[in-house]
Design a protein around this motif. Sequence first.
Motif, short mmCIF file in Angstrom:
data_model
loop_
_atom_site.label_atom_id
_atom_site.label_comp_id
_atom_site.label_asym_id
_atom_site.label_seq_id
_atom_site.Cartn_x
_atom_site.Cartn_y
_atom_site.Cartn_z
N ILE B 157 0.70 -1.37 -0.59
CA ILE B 157 -0.14 -0.25 0.00
C ILE B 157 0.67 1.59 -0.47
O ILE B 157 1.47 1.22 0.66
N PRO B 158 0.65 1.92 -0.81
CA PRO B 158 1.21 3.28 -0.80
C PRO B 158 1.21 3.76 0.24
O PRO B 158 0.83 4.19 1.08
N PRO B 159 2.56 4.61 0.41
CA PRO B 159 2.47 5.29 2.34
C PRO B 159 1.83 6.87 2.69
O PRO B 159 1.78 7.08 1.27
N LEU B 160 1.17 6.75 3.83
CA LEU B 160 1.01 8.07 4.22
C LEU B 160 1.93 9.14 4.44
O LEU B 160 3.45 8.34 5.43
N PRO B 161 1.89 11.02 4.37
CA PRO B 161 2.92 11.10 5.25
C PRO B 161 2.40 10.80 6.41
O PRO B 161 1.55 10.67 6.93
N PHE B 256 16.28 -7.61 1.04
CA PHE B 256 16.70 -6.44 0.78
C PHE B 256 15.95 -5.56 1.16
O PHE B 256 16.86 -4.41 1.17
N ILE B 257 14.78 -5.73 1.84
CA ILE B 257 14.40 -4.75 2.64
C ILE B 257 14.48 -3.64 3.64
O ILE B 257 15.33 -2.52 4.19
N GLU B 258 15.33 -4.64 4.35
CA GLU B 258 16.52 -4.46 5.39
C GLU B 258 17.38 -3.51 4.99
O GLU B 258 17.09 -2.49 5.74
N ILE B 259 18.17 -4.42 4.31
CA ILE B 259 19.10 -2.80 3.56
C ILE B 259 18.74 -1.68 2.81
O ILE B 259 18.84 -0.85 3.26
N PHE B 260 17.71 -1.96 1.96
CA PHE B 260 16.87 -0.76 1.41
C PHE B 260 16.59 0.45 2.48
O PHE B 260 16.99 1.42 1.74
N SER B 261 16.26 -0.06 3.44
CA SER B 261 15.12 0.88 4.10
C SER B 261 16.55 1.93 4.59
O SER B 261 16.71 2.61 5.11
N GLN B 262 17.80 0.99 5.17
CA GLN B 262 19.00 1.54 5.65
C GLN B 262 19.22 2.47 5.35
O GLN B 262 19.57 3.58 5.62
N LYS B 263 19.85 2.28 4.02
CA LYS B 263 19.99 2.99 2.93
C LYS B 263 18.79 4.05 2.42
O LYS B 263 19.74 5.57 2.42
N ILE B 264 18.52 3.72 2.53
CA ILE B 264 17.11 5.15 1.75
C ILE B 264 16.91 6.11 3.31
O ILE B 264 16.86 6.96 3.16
N PRO B 333 11.50 14.52 -1.07
CA PRO B 333 9.72 14.45 -0.92
C PRO B 333 9.76 13.12 -1.85
O PRO B 333 9.38 11.74 -1.67
N VAL B 334 10.86 13.26 -3.22
CA VAL B 334 10.66 10.97 -3.68
C VAL B 334 11.28 10.11 -2.67
O VAL B 334 11.17 9.23 -1.94
N VAL B 335 12.42 10.67 -2.00
CA VAL B 335 13.59 10.11 -1.22
C VAL B 335 12.61 9.76 0.03
O VAL B 335 12.62 8.52 0.80
N HIS B 336 12.05 10.94 0.86
CA HIS B 336 11.37 10.54 2.02
C HIS B 336 10.09 9.18 1.57
O HIS B 336 9.15 9.05 2.64
N GLU B 337 9.56 9.60 0.74
CA GLU B 337 8.56 8.93 0.77
C GLU B 337 8.92 7.37 0.31
O GLU B 337 8.76 6.50 0.65
N TYR B 338 9.96 6.94 -0.13
CA TYR B 338 10.75 6.02 -0.21
C TYR B 338 10.99 5.69 1.32
O TYR B 338 11.37 4.86 1.25
#
Lengths: 450, 444
Positions: B157-161, B256-264, B333-338
Amino acid sequence: MEQALPDPERRLQPATLEPLGHPDAGLESAVGEEAEGARDEGPGDGTMMENNFWLKKIEISVSEAEKRTGRNAMNMQETYTAYLIETRSVEHIDGQSVLTDSLWRRYSEFELLRNYLLVYYPHIVVPPLPEKRAEFVWHKLSADNMDPDFVERRRIGLENFLLRVASHPILCRDKIFYLFLTQEGNWKETVNETGFQLKADSRLKALNATFRVKNPDKRFTELKHYSDELQSVISHLLRVRARVADRLYGVYKVHGNYGRVFSEWSAIEKEMGDGLQSAGHHMDVYASSIDDILEDEEHYADQLKEYLFYAEALRAVCRKHELMQYDLEMAAQDLASKKQQCEELATGTVRTFSLKGMTTKLFGQETPEQREARIKVLEEQINEGEQQLKSKNQEGREFVKNAWADIERFKEQKNHDLKEALISYAVMQISMCKKGIQVWTNAKECFSKM
Amino acid sequence: MEGECRAPQARSSGLPAGGGGGESPGGDAPLPGSSGSSALLQAEVLDLDEDEDDLEVFSKDASLMDMNSFSPVMPTSPLSMINQVKFEDEPDLKDLFITVDEPESHVTTIETFITYRIITKTSRGEFDSSEFEVRRRYQDFLWLKERLEEAHPTLIIPPLPEKFIVKGMVERFNDDFIETRRKALHKFLNRIADHPTLTFNEDFKVFLTAQAWELSSHKKQGPGLLSRMGQTVRAVALSMRGVKSRPEEFMEMNNFIEIFSQKINLIDKISQRIYKEEREYFDEMKEYGPIHILWSASEEDLADTLKGVASCIDRCCKATEKRMSGLSEALLPVVHEYVLYSEMLMGVMKRRDQIQAELDSKVEALTSKKADTDLLTEEIGKLEDKVECANNALKADWERWKQNMQNDIKSAFTDMAEENIHSYEQTIYYGPIYSSCKEKEEMI
């Protein structure tokens, strides 16, 4: 860092020194400032030199800096930096240079030299030394005097100082300066033997004169204001520049973090991996490019600092004028009052209060003989006074003329140097932008390939 | 309420098969060492691991931007293209257009809140009309998201602010905050609209079309708060178990999600920090230029040169502003959304694990013969279906999400780089000291 001579544009025309056979020429200048003042006519540029029989040109460089330890006057261990000064003479015909002298000096000796010059050439805008302590530092720069970058910049500043003195038409002929370059041992004693410290005007006297002088030359008053403004605006500029440098450093360096994170991220990506990795590399390049940029800017800041300190030298000349003018006014005032006294005694009228008048009233009038004697004494004093006033006036006029000539020379130098420095600065900014364009164009390409 | 299987495979013609063909992210490769220029990363620069106060909202006035995704406005700058969110499945067949605008403040005796106007234009038959206009507040968006999560536990589901920005906010409703939120809400709805499954969700339709009172009564039909809370507690217990029996491909996904989360998250912090540094640089530069003008007043020969340098500095300032806006419009905004997406993804993994754990616990119960075997076998059958559906849904959506993420990140960074290039090009203007600068450059 390799020994860096100031860049070609800044390189001052090396001035000639009198050949060894004329030690007296220098001594002359050490002793009599009036004579010195009388000798120089017109703008003090280099062309005068050709008229004299200087055979050789010289090159001066402060080529190395070395940390030393020794014992100071209070017999305590101290660490200081010594600088190697090399003098080369350049043969006119073939341009080859031969090392003629080489010795080590520390900063305090430079200071001694300059203080000496200030006393003996009060009508000259004496070139300033590089700062004693690091000021206007931003966070990466060290305020430590022993820091290698500071030492390096000081080395360049000291070399610049020597070159400025050597290319000054009057200062270059000074014997003490010559000895500074050629006689390592005993130089300090030689300087002190000139007794220049005794000749120095006291700060208090100068301050007093500044407040009390009635008719200073208007040009000097304007010059004083100008030098105050110059000092204030350059300080402000340097302060803000340091803050700007700090911020710019931050912007660039933070980008370096992208490099690391992109690289780590690229490990889990298949298609994006290469693009991320190479983009990250460009971010690293971007981040490290700031070091060179700011190093160049530091040189620019040093050029401005020189003129910040020059402002103080200008003020010193103005102060000397005020002192001389005040002296003159006091002498004139003294003379006038003596004349008046004389007149009163001669005519018998008492217009002003005098101790003699008082005692006369109290103890009875003096005899005509006594009066005659007194008048005679006064007349002698008046005569002397008039002579002195005349010579003081003459001195004053000479001073103003010579000082003003040097000030004109200084103004031209300042305009030339600062214009160059400012243009260089603008060019630096432009080159920074060009580098930025290149890096971001590369990065963009990597991003678009992700 | 339980996972529906019907939609994903049928509708998503653009997606790769949801079955076994899911591409696994290359999670085996060891992480490379840092890129070698570790000298850059001295403590002096950044300590990114500490919680920075940089989470304040900063977005600039998007006066450039036309937020209406349906109006045929030519992009005024590459930036405006960012917000025309690229969804590469069937862009020409888009039949649902949503905009979020006109934030309005409402004050009641109990509270103050903001509503946003939502305009929907559609050609779909199931909608009663072709155009709708409603007002919604943040709470309503939250409700929608929760409903979608319940209906599709393993869809992304897309994230909410965020609900609020905790640090650095003095006033809850300052303009920048509202604008950033508005943009994010706009994106949220459009992402749902573009999602092959979620776009047909009933609650979504109600959200877009119902009047205020209709929405309230519809909301009451859902499971109550208490039952939702009860589920959460159980869910946590279950998910622990689900992790152990996770299939290989989901292990990789999780990695992937764990690492992606860290990096983003790091990139989010870095980007915000860059913005902050640029702003401070800008502030100093603004003071720097005028000093030269001041100086020129007491100089004759130098006046022109000084003014030239002042104008050079001035351009530098403008360029910095451009870079700042590039960051705040395109990248941040893009980075934050991710960043928010990565949290969402972790939630999705958990829910998948929970569903699996339910099955596992029943299977275990069967083998230990603790309860009625016939009943258990039937339940297990249902749960096996449920697990298969959930896994397939996730796999399909995962591929789609990754593709979008790649595009979004790529665009965001490319656009930022573009802005930076423009900003530097703009500064290279020699101006009044043109000839002197050119001369000097030739000498170098």
